[in-house]
Design an enzyme around this catalytic site. Structure first.
Site, mmCIF file in Angstrom:
data_model
loop_
_atom_site.group_PDB
_atom_site.id
_atom_site.type_symbol
_atom_site.label_atom_id
_atom_site.label_comp_id
_atom_site.label_asym_id
_atom_site.label_seq_id
_atom_site.Cartn_x
_atom_site.Cartn_y
_atom_site.Cartn_z
ATOM 1 N N GLY A 131 0.862 -1.262 0.076
ATOM 2 C CA GLY A 131 -0.077 0.018 -0.009
ATOM 3 C C GLY A 131 0.918 1.270 -0.062
ATOM 4 N N HIS B 195 5.120 2.011 -7.821
ATOM 5 C CA HIS B 195 3.870 1.188 -7.708
ATOM 6 C C HIS B 195 3.064 1.349 -9.255
ATOM 7 C CE1 HIS B 195 4.373 1.379 -3.150
ATOM 8 N NE2 HIS B 195 4.550 0.044 -3.392
ATOM 9 N N LYS C 203 14.291 -1.822 -7.167
ATOM 10 C CA LYS C 203 14.643 -0.712 -5.679
ATOM 11 C C LYS C 203 14.839 -1.604 -4.517
ATOM 12 C CE LYS C 203 13.260 2.196 -2.243
ATOM 13 N NZ LYS C 203 13.106 1.067 -1.220
ATOM 14 N N ASP C 204 14.200 -2.796 -4.287
ATOM 15 C CA ASP C 204 14.658 -3.628 -3.368
ATOM 16 C C ASP C 204 15.439 -4.660 -4.046
ATOM 17 O OD1 ASP C 204 13.027 -2.181 -1.062
ATOM 18 O OD2 ASP C 204 11.435 -2.583 -2.343
HETATM 19 O O1 PAF Z 1 8.076 -5.021 -1.760
HETATM 20 C C1 PAF Z 1 7.121 -4.564 -0.983
HETATM 21 O O2 PAF Z 1 6.152 -4.143 -0.974
HETATM 22 C C2 PAF Z 1 7.043 -6.176 -0.066
HETATM 23 O O3 PAF Z 1 7.932 -6.636 0.357
HETATM 24 C C3 PAF Z 1 6.244 -7.477 -0.685
HETATM 25 C C4 PAF Z 1 6.737 -7.942 -2.037
HETATM 26 C C5 PAF Z 1 4.834 -6.775 -1.050
HETATM 27 C C6 PAF Z 1 5.832 -8.323 0.131
HETATM 28 O O4 PAF Z 1 5.241 -8.044 1.565
#
Ligand code: PAF
Length: 510
Positions: A30, A36, A152-153
């Site tokens: 969220g 996103h 990013k992650d």
């Molecule tokens: O990257 C994220 O926002 C979260 O780690 C994910 C992949 C939705 C898992 O909760």
């Protein structure tokens, strides 16, 4: 299609049965931002699958209770953003739905230690285990065809790719480059917590990383201590700053071309991560394999699709063979050959049909080098030590700045042993003979009967695999693809997927 909001895990199965389509899945926690939105719109533009966005703040991945309590919750806005950017369905489960008490079917997973003990894993104990657990649970419920994640992650992305491999899940991971704000800082849901001063600090940190990337492009090295000194002078609290291999997260080796410079800093109560990829040269794909495996067709298409230069090394050997025939050069006289090679120039030029012409000493020989006469001597000529030495050097010169896909027989083993992606393309003798027979380019082959063609191919394989210098062998780290069962486009797609898996989007050639 009617857009839906699903709140119960039980409803997912029903919904899946009704949609009659494959699913693109975009998991989120969220507080959606432009990062996103880019994920959702990429999924929408990629294919005609149904796009499902999940919004679930996963308690298992928070190592700090306060962080979990303070995590921004903006559900109404998230629904609006998702629906207006291409989501067809939104899954908003409750905690009890994802982790029902006493449910023995839930697998609490551990992230692989080699990937989770580096970078963020050092201080965020259990974080990646929590990510693996929730994503595995969601994938099992949703059963998507594609899973969209942000680079990013990056560490999370590596761990989830590993999870998909480890659990043999039938889902393709598609990633997008880190999305940055106007001032260079990576978009993150946690940015809303930043004060003006904290934002200034993270901006300084991100811009330092981006600057290091620019310097690396010119100097091919970085000075970590200098960056740390600069950050410390701004009173930025550094949790880590590391220069690592982008896939293993081990210390970088001299021969590695792409590396990861990643850091985490603390700004007040907010912890922020950022990274850049450093690259000595642009990526190289090496495609090796025997004659008739489909190498040329596949390599040309990959070059076009990925906007890479196409280096047809076979054409270079053929062009040289053509010149030897044309000028009646006695290639067995090694000393003389050395002198002749000195004055030879082979260049590729794009022609008006958006194909490539090959020139040797200014003769355009694109067509003539495909004759049976040249086919019958090229293997012999390419086994001459001086010839190989000369052409390997020429090929390396062309590949100095990378950004190419090369095909041949010794690309991954000899010419570009540090290529990012090595493919060994092969096919059965029967299949290769069939292909040669119907190949319009090798005109002479159309007049030869199939059994003779098979014998010729076997002989060529034997010569190529048994020659002393640069024999045709699969490099240890090459991925073998047997093309018998696949169409050309299927092989091309397989290789592009492998490339996308290896090469971060950030370093892609524009
Ligand atoms: O990257 C994220 O926002 C979260 O780690 C994910 C992949 C939705 C898992 O909760």
């Amino acid at each position: 299609m009617k857009k839906v909001i699903i709140r119960k895990t039980k409803e997912i199965e029903n919904w899946r049965r009704n949609i009659n389509s494959e699913i693109n899945f975009i998991p989120t926690m969220g507080n959606l931002h432009n990062g996103h939105i880019k994920l959702i719109s990429t999924a929408k533009n990629d294919n005609s699958n149904v796009n499902l966005v999940s919004i679930f703040i996963n308690p298992l991945q928070f190592d700090n209770k306060l962080d979990l309590e303070n995590y921004p919750k903006t559900i109404d806005n998230d629904i609006k953003i998702s629906l207006s950017n291409g989501a067809d369905a939104i899954f908003i489960p409750s905690n009890e739905d994802i982790y029902p008490p006493n449910n023995k079917n839930i697998s609490f997973l551990k992230a692989p230690i080699e990937l989770s003990s580096a970078l963020c894993g050092v201080n965020r104990i259990g974080h990646f285990d929590g990510v693996c657990t929730v994503v595995y649970r969601l994938l099992n419920l949703i059963k998507p065809k594609n899973l969209y994640l942000g680079e990013k992650d990056w560490q999370q992305l590596l761990i989830l790719k590993n999870l998909v491999r480890r659990k043999n899940l039938n889902v393709a991971i598609k990633s997008i480059a880190t999305q940055r704000d106007f001032d260079g800082i990576p978009l993150s849901s946690r940015n809303v917590h930043l004060s003006k001063n904290e934002r200034k600090l993270i901006r300084f940190f991100s811009n330092e990383l981006l600057e290091a990337k620019k310097i690396f492009q010119q100097e091919k090295k970085i000075n970590l201590n200098e960056i740390i000194k600069k950050l410390s002078s701004k009173k930025i609290s550094i949790e880590y700053l590391e220069h690592l291999h982008p896939h293993t997260l081990q210390k970088i080796r001299l021969e590695d071309n792409i590396s990861l410079l990643a850091g985490a800093i603390k700004c007040g109560e907010t912890r922020l991560i950022d990274h850049v990829f450093l690259m000595k040269r642009r990526p190289i794909i090496a495609i090796d394999g025997p004659a008739g495996s489909g190498k040329s067709t596949v390599t040309k298409l990959i070059a076009k699709k990925l906007k890479l230069l196409y280096l047809d090394t076979g054409a270079m050997y053929r062009a040289l063979s053509w010149l030897m025939v044309k000028e009646s050069i006695d290639y067995k006289k090694e000393k003389k050959l050395k002198n002749i090679l000195k004055d030879i120039s082979i260049v590729f030029k794009s022609n008006t049909n958006s194909h490539q012409d090959v020139f040797i000493n200014n003769y355009c020989v694109t067509e003539e080098i495909r004759s049976q006469e040249i086919s019958s001597i090229v293997s012999k000529i390419s086994s001459i030590k001086e010839v190989r030495k000369f052409l390997v050097e020429e090929q390396r010169k062309i590949g100095e700045s990378g950004g190419l896909v090369a095909e041949g027989r010794d690309i991954g083993t000899t010419v570009f042993p540090n290529a990012e992606l090595k493919i060994f393309l092969t096919a059965s003798i029967d299949e290769r003979a069939k292909r040669r027979k119907s190949d319009k380019q090798s005109k002479d082959s159309q007049d030869i009967d199939i059994d003779t063609l098979k014998e010729l191919i076997k002989k060529r394989d034997f010569e190529d695999s048994n020659r002393e210098i640069s024999p045709l062998i699969k490099a240890n780290d090459a991925i073998e693809i047997i093309t018998d069962r696949y169409s050309i486009n299927e092989v091309v797609d397989q290789i592009i997927d492998l490339y996308n898996d290896k090469i971060p989007k950030e370093v892609e050639i524009k």
